[in-house]
Structures are given as structure tokens and as C-alpha cells.
Design a protein around this motif. Sequence first.
Motif, mmCIF file in Angstrom:
data_model
loop_
_atom_site.group_PDB
_atom_site.id
_atom_site.type_symbol
_atom_site.label_atom_id
_atom_site.label_comp_id
_atom_site.label_asym_id
_atom_site.label_seq_id
_atom_site.Cartn_x
_atom_site.Cartn_y
_atom_site.Cartn_z
ATOM 1 N N ALA A 10 0.831 -1.218 0.000
ATOM 2 C CA ALA A 10 0.000 0.000 0.000
ATOM 3 C C ALA A 10 0.861 1.261 0.000
ATOM 4 O O ALA A 10 2.020 1.225 0.440
ATOM 5 N N PRO A 11 0.277 2.368 -0.452
ATOM 6 C CA PRO A 11 1.003 3.644 -0.334
ATOM 7 C C PRO A 11 1.111 4.036 1.136
ATOM 8 O O PRO A 11 0.134 3.915 1.879
ATOM 9 N N GLU A 35 4.718 6.420 -1.660
ATOM 10 C CA GLU A 35 3.910 7.239 -0.755
ATOM 11 C C GLU A 35 3.175 8.319 -1.546
ATOM 12 O O GLU A 35 3.632 8.718 -2.630
ATOM 13 N N GLU A 36 2.097 8.840 -0.994
ATOM 14 C CA GLU A 36 1.404 9.951 -1.641
ATOM 15 C C GLU A 36 2.334 11.170 -1.720
ATOM 16 O O GLU A 36 2.960 11.542 -0.725
ATOM 17 N N GLN A 81 1.683 7.509 -6.451
ATOM 18 C CA GLN A 81 0.402 8.022 -5.947
ATOM 19 C C GLN A 81 0.490 9.525 -5.720
ATOM 20 O O GLN A 81 1.388 10.012 -5.033
ATOM 21 N N ASN A 208 -8.381 -3.586 0.587
ATOM 22 C CA ASN A 208 -7.372 -3.133 1.551
ATOM 23 C C ASN A 208 -7.982 -2.983 2.947
ATOM 24 O O ASN A 208 -9.058 -2.435 3.093
ATOM 25 N N VAL A 211 -4.841 -6.835 6.735
ATOM 26 C CA VAL A 211 -4.071 -8.023 6.340
ATOM 27 C C VAL A 211 -2.787 -8.001 7.172
ATOM 28 O O VAL A 211 -2.026 -7.040 7.116
ATOM 29 N N VAL A 231 -1.746 -4.419 1.370
ATOM 30 C CA VAL A 231 -1.434 -4.383 2.807
ATOM 31 C C VAL A 231 -0.569 -3.171 3.137
ATOM 32 O O VAL A 231 0.366 -2.848 2.406
HETATM 33 C C1 FNR Z 1 -1.119 5.080 5.232
HETATM 34 N N1 FNR Z 1 -2.161 5.118 4.295
HETATM 35 C C2 FNR Z 1 -2.012 5.853 3.141
HETATM 36 N N2 FNR Z 1 -2.953 5.767 2.153
HETATM 37 C C3 FNR Z 1 -2.793 6.394 0.967
HETATM 38 O O1 FNR Z 1 -3.631 6.272 0.075
HETATM 39 N N3 FNR Z 1 -1.668 7.164 0.755
HETATM 40 C C4 FNR Z 1 -0.688 7.308 1.702
HETATM 41 O O2 FNR Z 1 0.331 7.977 1.455
HETATM 42 C C5 FNR Z 1 -0.877 6.664 2.950
HETATM 43 N N4 FNR Z 1 0.055 6.792 3.977
HETATM 44 C C6 FNR Z 1 0.001 5.945 5.053
HETATM 45 C C7 FNR Z 1 1.071 5.905 5.964
HETATM 46 C C8 FNR Z 1 1.060 4.985 6.993
HETATM 47 C C9 FNR Z 1 2.229 4.917 7.931
HETATM 48 C C10 FNR Z 1 -0.053 4.116 7.159
HETATM 49 C C11 FNR Z 1 -0.088 3.093 8.287
HETATM 50 C C12 FNR Z 1 -1.125 4.177 6.298
HETATM 51 C C13 FNR Z 1 -3.294 4.188 4.417
HETATM 52 C C14 FNR Z 1 -2.889 2.802 3.941
HETATM 53 O O3 FNR Z 1 -2.482 2.814 2.589
HETATM 54 C C15 FNR Z 1 -4.048 1.794 4.110
HETATM 55 O O4 FNR Z 1 -5.134 2.209 3.330
HETATM 56 C C16 FNR Z 1 -4.512 1.661 5.559
HETATM 57 O O5 FNR Z 1 -3.447 1.649 6.477
HETATM 58 C C17 FNR Z 1 -5.327 0.363 5.745
HETATM 59 O O6 FNR Z 1 -4.555 -0.772 5.448
HETATM 60 P P1 FNR Z 1 -3.968 -1.720 6.623
HETATM 61 O O7 FNR Z 1 -3.030 -0.898 7.447
HETATM 62 O O8 FNR Z 1 -5.157 -2.163 7.455
HETATM 63 O O9 FNR Z 1 -3.307 -2.852 5.884
#
Ligand code: FNR
Length: 332
Positions: A10-11, A35-36, A81, A208, A211, A231
Motif C-alpha cells: 500500500a502507499p 507514498e502519496e 500516488q 485493503n 491483512v 497491505v
Molecule cells: C497510510 N495510508 C495511506 N494511504 C494512501 O492512500 N496514501 C498514503 O500515502 C498513505 N500513507 C500511510 C502511511 C502509513 C504509515 C499508514 C499506516 C497508512 C493508508 C494505507 O495505505 C491503508 O489504506 C490503511 O493503512 C489500511 O490498510 P492496513 O493498514 O489495514 O493494511
Amino acid sequence: MDYRGKYILAPMVRVGGLPFRMLAAGYGADITYGEEIVDHKMLCCERVENEALGTVDFVDKKSKDIIFRTCDAEKHRVVFQVGTADAVRCLKVANMVAGDIAAFDVNMGCPKSFSTSGGMGSALLDKPELIHDILTTLRRNLNIPVTCKVRLLKTCGETVELSRRIEKTGVSALAVHGRRVADRPRDPANWDGIREVVSALSIPVIANGDVFDYSDFQRMKDATGASSVMVARGAVWNASVFRPEGMLYWEDVKTEYVKRCIEWDNNVHWTKHTLKAMIMHFSNVEFSEGKALTRCKTLAAVADVYGLQSYYRELDVARGGSGLSRELLFLT
Ligand code: FNR
């Protein structure tokens, strides 16, 4: 890019840099999101080919900070992203990076005020016309897949309606985080809500939320019918979550992460941030390791904390003393 049957990193802001993406891919991640990055920030950058490292860097013209770093080895699986609230700005960013990435994704799920105050992230979920404008502009002008990542809306009906509108823009896939904007990370992800979206769409849906183990990937696929699974936290806590053979000991994974950071000359602050996120899940950052990390001012010092000084020096010598050697000068 085929979005079916994929296990996806995941990002994650300040985590999903090149070293973490390469680490996850090494353990089996099929697709890795960066990352975004906010459009305004990218538009201050220039593209630089870094011969010493073999990377492509998008560098802020004024501060010289590296905002996005990628390399050839991940070109077929890395997703950029963007954080945006404007179709034209977003397209400009996409055109800057399109030749170096596999796909382009728009963040429509971030609930944090730094995103929503600028009309970005989850603020977009209330603006279907703007979503349409951004996604159709990207689709019309790019030759790489365009996707977006959303959260669940207040009701299932609303989520399905918005997802159908998004599908009509021609995106290649839709990632759905199974939480609503008001939900907290500790609230369980609503896999049933994701299943409703999957049932309503023909394009691949990336599920998502929650996980934490390799077996969860298949469990989530079965429960939601999604094409692929993504994840985030599970990967921070142990990036080897992608290994079909089972997870490796987290301390070893952490050391591997430091090696990747040295290899790709990662920003020391980002390196420390990610290491602390890894440590926090199993231990306490107030303990000696966390304190030692806090004191680190260079990547060489971080290498020292993890007994990787010789690894650091070897790589530096092999590169003929690139940016890394400058850090060593500060140390000695
Ligand atoms: C994120 N999430 C997130 N989502 C996104 O679309 N862009 C981003 O840059 C980020 N940054 C981010 C940083 C950190 C440290 C975390 C923990 C989460 C959200 C992430 O991608 C995801 O959607 C959620 O954390 C849910 O997934 P999990 O953690 O249940 O696997």
C-alpha cells in the motif's frame, strides 16, 4: 499492468520510499505503491538521472531534497500516488513521471487535515464531478494505467454509486480501503463493504484493510471476491508478510531494511521514521535502540546502530565514493 491475483504494498507516507518498496518486492510483493506525493511539491522538482546509484530522482529545484526516487528494477511494478485536487496540475505531474513508472494512482482516501484542507485525499469523495474531471483527464492523456484509492462512504449504496461513476471514467482498477473517513485504524476493516463494491463493478478491485499474515491475503480475496489485495501496516510491522513460506524474524527484516536504505542512499530522517514504526509494534522506542536511532544524524550512524558499518563502507567504495562518502567525512 495486470491487477488480477496481485499482492500489493500500500502507499504509505514516509515509509514507502524506494528501499521499503524494494524490500517488499524482494519478499514477494507484486505491485508496490510509493507514498502519496502532493502535486504542488512534485511540480517544484526536476528529473535527474543519478548515475552513481542507478536511480531516477525527482529533486526539488530549490531545497535539493529528493521527493521521489525510483529505479529500472521496479519500473514494471511501481505505482506513483499523487495527492491532488486539480486535474490540470495532476496531469502535469503524471506527465513528469509517466516514463519511469508502471501506473499512476490518485489518493482519494486520506482523512488527515494536511490532505483534506487542500481539498485532496478523502475531501474528493464528496466531489464526484471533480473525481470525474481528474480521472478522465488522466485517462485521455496517459499511456499507462490510471487508478484511484478510496475509502468506504457512510452507506453501502453511496459507496457503490461512487465506485460505478469511477469505473465509467475508464480506470484500470479501484483500490478500496474498507474503512470510512471517521473510522480509526484500530476499528476493524469492513470486508463486507468491499464485497458490495466488487459485486457492482467489472474492473478489478483491490481490497485493503487488516491483512497481517500471508494467509490473510487469500482470506480477504475469498471474503470480498476482490481481484487483488493490498497491505499497509502488516508490511511495516514485517515486510516479509508477502512470503508464501511464512514471515521471517522481524529483527532480521529490520536489518535487511537498513541494508536497502544504505544501498539506495535513503534520506536519514525517513529511514529513522520507518525503523521507529517497525520497532513500535514489537517494543518501545524509548528503549536503547530507539534512543540510539534518535541520536543518528547520518545514514552511516544508523548503519552503526545495526552493526552494518562494513556494509556501508563496502558499498561506498564500490560506488567510488558517492554521496555516502561525504557522510563518512562528517563522522570521522
Ligand atoms: C497510510 N495510508 C495511506 N494511504 C494512501 O492512500 N496514501 C498514503 O500515502 C498513505 N500513507 C500511510 C502511511 C502509513 C504509515 C499508514 C499506516 C497508512 C493508508 C494505507 O495505505 C491503508 O489504506 C490503511 O493503512 C489500511 O490498510 P492496513 O493498514 O489495514 O493494511
